[in-house]
Motif scaffolding. Structure first.
Motif, PDB file in Angstrom:
ATOM      1  N   ILE A  65     -81.195 -33.123 -21.282  1.00 52.67           N
ATOM      2  CA  ILE A  65     -82.226 -33.985 -20.697  1.00 52.67           C
ATOM      3  C   ILE A  65     -82.183 -33.844 -19.179  1.00 52.67           C
ATOM      4  N   VAL A  66     -83.346 -33.833 -18.546  1.00 50.44           N
ATOM      5  CA  VAL A  66     -83.428 -33.871 -17.083  1.00 50.44           C
ATOM      6  C   VAL A  66     -84.271 -35.079 -16.682  1.00 50.44           C
ATOM      7  N   VAL A  67     -83.718 -35.894 -15.804  1.00 51.08           N
ATOM      8  CA  VAL A  67     -84.431 -37.053 -15.259  1.00 51.08           C
ATOM      9  C   VAL A  67     -84.899 -36.691 -13.857  1.00 51.08           C
ATOM     10  N   ILE A  68     -86.209 -36.658 -13.657  1.00 57.81           N
ATOM     11  CA  ILE A  68     -86.778 -36.293 -12.349  1.00 57.81           C
ATOM     12  C   ILE A  68     -87.152 -37.567 -11.586  1.00 57.81           C
ATOM     13  N   TYR A  69     -86.543 -37.717 -10.409  1.00 56.00           N
ATOM     14  CA  TYR A  69     -86.820 -38.885  -9.555  1.00 56.00           C
ATOM     15  C   TYR A  69     -87.083 -38.342  -8.146  1.00 56.00           C
ATOM     16  N   VAL A  70     -88.354 -38.064  -7.863  1.00 57.40           N
ATOM     17  CA  VAL A  70     -88.724 -37.470  -6.585  1.00 57.40           C
ATOM     18  C   VAL A  70     -90.089 -38.026  -6.174  1.00 57.40           C
ATOM     19  N   GLY A  71     -90.394 -37.923  -4.881  1.00 55.39           N
ATOM     20  CA  GLY A  71     -91.691 -38.372  -4.407  1.00 55.39           C
ATOM     21  C   GLY A  71     -91.635 -39.201  -3.137  1.00 55.39           C
ATOM     22  N   ILE A  72     -90.485 -39.855  -2.908  1.00 53.62           N
ATOM     23  CA  ILE A  72     -90.369 -40.677  -1.707  1.00 53.62           C
ATOM     24  C   ILE A  72     -90.581 -39.839  -0.442  1.00 53.62           C
ATOM     25  N   ASN A  73     -89.882 -38.704  -0.329  1.00 57.86           N
ATOM     26  CA  ASN A  73     -90.023 -37.878   0.876  1.00 57.86           C
ATOM     27  C   ASN A  73     -91.401 -37.231   0.973  1.00 57.86           C
ATOM     28  N   ASP A  74     -91.993 -36.919  -0.184  1.00 57.20           N
ATOM     29  CA  ASP A  74     -93.341 -36.339  -0.179  1.00 57.20           C
ATOM     30  C   ASP A  74     -94.332 -37.289   0.489  1.00 57.20           C
ATOM     31  N   VAL A  75     -94.128 -38.590   0.278  1.00 56.86           N
ATOM     32  CA  VAL A  75     -94.979 -39.608   0.891  1.00 56.86           C
ATOM     33  C   VAL A  75     -94.480 -39.986   2.281  1.00 56.86           C
ATOM     34  N   TRP A  76     -93.221 -40.318   2.396  1.00 56.37           N
ATOM     35  CA  TRP A  76     -92.623 -40.820   3.633  1.00 56.37           C
ATOM     36  C   TRP A  76     -92.838 -39.844   4.788  1.00 56.37           C
ATOM     37  N   HIS A  77     -92.620 -38.556   4.525  1.00 53.47           N
ATOM     38  CA  HIS A  77     -92.705 -37.555   5.585  1.00 53.47           C
ATOM     39  C   HIS A  77     -94.138 -37.260   6.035  1.00 53.47           C
ATOM     40  N   LYS A  78     -95.110 -37.821   5.326  1.00 54.02           N
ATOM     41  CA  LYS A  78     -96.500 -37.658   5.779  1.00 54.02           C
ATOM     42  C   LYS A  78     -96.706 -38.326   7.142  1.00 54.02           C
ATOM     43  N   MET A  79     -95.907 -39.328   7.442  1.00 53.54           N
ATOM     44  CA  MET A  79     -96.019 -40.005   8.734  1.00 53.54           C
ATOM     45  C   MET A  79     -95.654 -39.061   9.884  1.00 53.54           C
ATOM     46  N   ALA A  80     -94.828 -38.054   9.569  1.00 56.29           N
ATOM     47  CA  ALA A  80     -94.447 -37.051  10.573  1.00 56.29           C
ATOM     48  C   ALA A  80     -95.238 -35.764  10.399  1.00 56.29           C
ATOM     49  N   GLY A  81     -96.214 -35.776   9.501  1.00 52.55           N
ATOM     50  CA  GLY A  81     -97.066 -34.611   9.289  1.00 52.55           C
ATOM     51  C   GLY A  81     -96.468 -33.524   8.417  1.00 52.55           C
ATOM     52  N   VAL A  82     -95.359 -33.839   7.722  1.00 52.96           N
ATOM     53  CA  VAL A  82     -94.693 -32.812   6.905  1.00 52.96           C
ATOM     54  C   VAL A  82     -94.484 -33.285   5.466  1.00 52.96           C
ATOM     55  N   GLY A  83     -95.351 -34.176   5.009  1.00 54.77           N
ATOM     56  CA  GLY A  83     -95.279 -34.617   3.626  1.00 54.77           C
ATOM     57  C   GLY A  83     -95.947 -33.618   2.700  1.00 54.77           C
ATOM     58  N   THR A  84     -96.205 -34.052   1.479  1.00 59.60           N
ATOM     59  CA  THR A  84     -96.840 -33.189   0.483  1.00 59.60           C
ATOM     60  C   THR A  84     -98.168 -33.814   0.073  1.00 59.60           C
ATOM     61  N   GLU A  85     -99.252 -33.080   0.210  1.00 64.62           N
ATOM     62  CA  GLU A  85    -100.542 -33.596  -0.229  1.00 64.62           C
ATOM     63  C   GLU A  85    -100.509 -33.832  -1.739  1.00 64.62           C
ATOM     64  N   CYS A 110     -89.781 -40.377 -13.422  1.00 72.43           N
ATOM     65  CA  CYS A 110     -89.658 -41.669 -12.744  1.00 72.43           C
ATOM     66  C   CYS A 110     -90.745 -41.789 -11.683  1.00 72.43           C
ATOM     67  N   THR A 111     -91.415 -42.915 -11.650  1.00 72.90           N
ATOM     68  CA  THR A 111     -92.342 -43.169 -10.557  1.00 72.90           C
ATOM     69  C   THR A 111     -91.549 -43.462  -9.283  1.00 72.90           C
ATOM     70  N   THR A 112     -92.215 -43.371  -8.135  1.00 65.72           N
ATOM     71  CA  THR A 112     -91.556 -43.636  -6.853  1.00 65.72           C
ATOM     72  C   THR A 112     -91.226 -45.117  -6.725  1.00 65.72           C
ATOM     73  N   SER A 113     -90.266 -45.427  -5.881  1.00 62.24           N
ATOM     74  CA  SER A 113     -89.854 -46.826  -5.714  1.00 62.24           C
ATOM     75  C   SER A 113     -90.543 -47.447  -4.492  1.00 62.24           C
ATOM     76  N   VAL A 114     -89.860 -47.527  -3.357  1.00 57.71           N
ATOM     77  CA  VAL A 114     -90.452 -48.212  -2.197  1.00 57.71           C
ATOM     78  C   VAL A 114     -90.174 -47.474  -0.892  1.00 57.71           C
ATOM     79  N   ILE A 115     -91.078 -47.652   0.048  1.00 66.55           N
ATOM     80  CA  ILE A 115     -90.858 -47.318   1.459  1.00 66.55           C
ATOM     81  C   ILE A 115     -91.212 -48.590   2.217  1.00 66.55           C
ATOM     82  N   GLY A 116     -90.226 -49.444   2.390  1.00 58.10           N
ATOM     83  CA  GLY A 116     -90.461 -50.801   2.883  1.00 58.10           C
ATOM     84  C   GLY A 116     -90.546 -51.753   1.708  1.00 58.10           C
ATOM     85  N   GLU A 117     -89.919 -52.908   1.832  1.00 59.40           N
ATOM     86  CA  GLU A 117     -89.770 -53.808   0.680  1.00 59.40           C
ATOM     87  C   GLU A 117     -90.688 -55.038   0.686  1.00 59.40           C
TER      88      GLU A 117
END
Length: 199
Positions: A65-85, A110-117
């Motif tokens: 089994i593989v559990v994939i938990y990714v996406g925070i940096n794809d969104v978070w890094h958009k603020m610096a112009g290096v995220g993932t569309e 896994c869906t993404t969690s939070v960037i700020g609570e």
């Protein structure tokens, strides 16, 4: 049984004492199940980083089994112009799932969690919701069990963050998990992993 958790710094920290992978391993061991949990998280990783290291860090270990938990940096890094569309996010994510499934490896998303609570309006909430919707749709299309961390975190924040704090409830800094955050992730993952392969 071998389960690999594939992700970024949140997953890397999950292997530490009281991290969510450590908590899951302890819980599984108490249940008498012979299951090996492996963390394959690297700081700063986005979905295309996972795609590039899929063979070496996951497939070569022959997981069940593989559990994939990714996406925070794809969104978070958009603020610096290096995220993932979002279109590229879906494209790479789908490719990872299909590659794993072609090897008869079961995949849990896994869906993404939070960037700020804050329960009310963090800067990147709309993107997190949109990227989580992509993951949810992929889970439906490709028949993968889903751990909906986005909903779990939002529900927890509504119940326990009455002061509208940016961090300190489930995270140390608005992103990375504290003890309570790790406990919540472990609980949510366990509920899904039990019927998938631990029961």
């Amino acid at each position: 049984m071998k389960i690999i958790f594939f992700g970024d710094s949140i997953t890397k920290a999950g292997t530490l004492n009281k991290g969510y992978i450590d908590l899951l391993q302890n819980k599984i061991n108490k249940g008498g199940n012979a299951v090996e949990l492996i963390g394959a998280g690297i700081n700063g990783n986005k979905v295309y980083d996972l795609y590039l290291r899929l063979e070496a860090d996951v497939i070569d270990f022959n997981p069940d089994i593989v559990v994939i938990y990714v996406g925070i940096n794809d969104v978070w890094h958009k603020m610096a112009g290096v995220g993932t569309e979002i279109e590229k996010f879906e494209e790479f994510y789908r490719a990872i799932i299909k590659k794993l499934q072609s090897k008869n490896i079961r995949v849990v998303l896994c869906t993404t969690s939070v960037i700020g609570e804050k329960p009310k309006k963090n800067t990147q909430d709309a993107d997190l919701d949109a990227y989580s919707a992509v993951v949810t749709n992929l889970a439906k299309q490709l028949k993968c069990p889903l751990v909906d961390l986005r909903s779990a975190f939002k529900n927890y924040e509504r119940s326990y963050n009455s002061k509208n704090k940016t961090a300190g409830i489930l995270t140390t800094d608005g992103v990375h998990l504290n003890d309570k955050g790790n406990q919540l992730v472990a609980e949510e993952m366990f509920k899904i992993l039990m019927p998938v392969g631990l029961g």
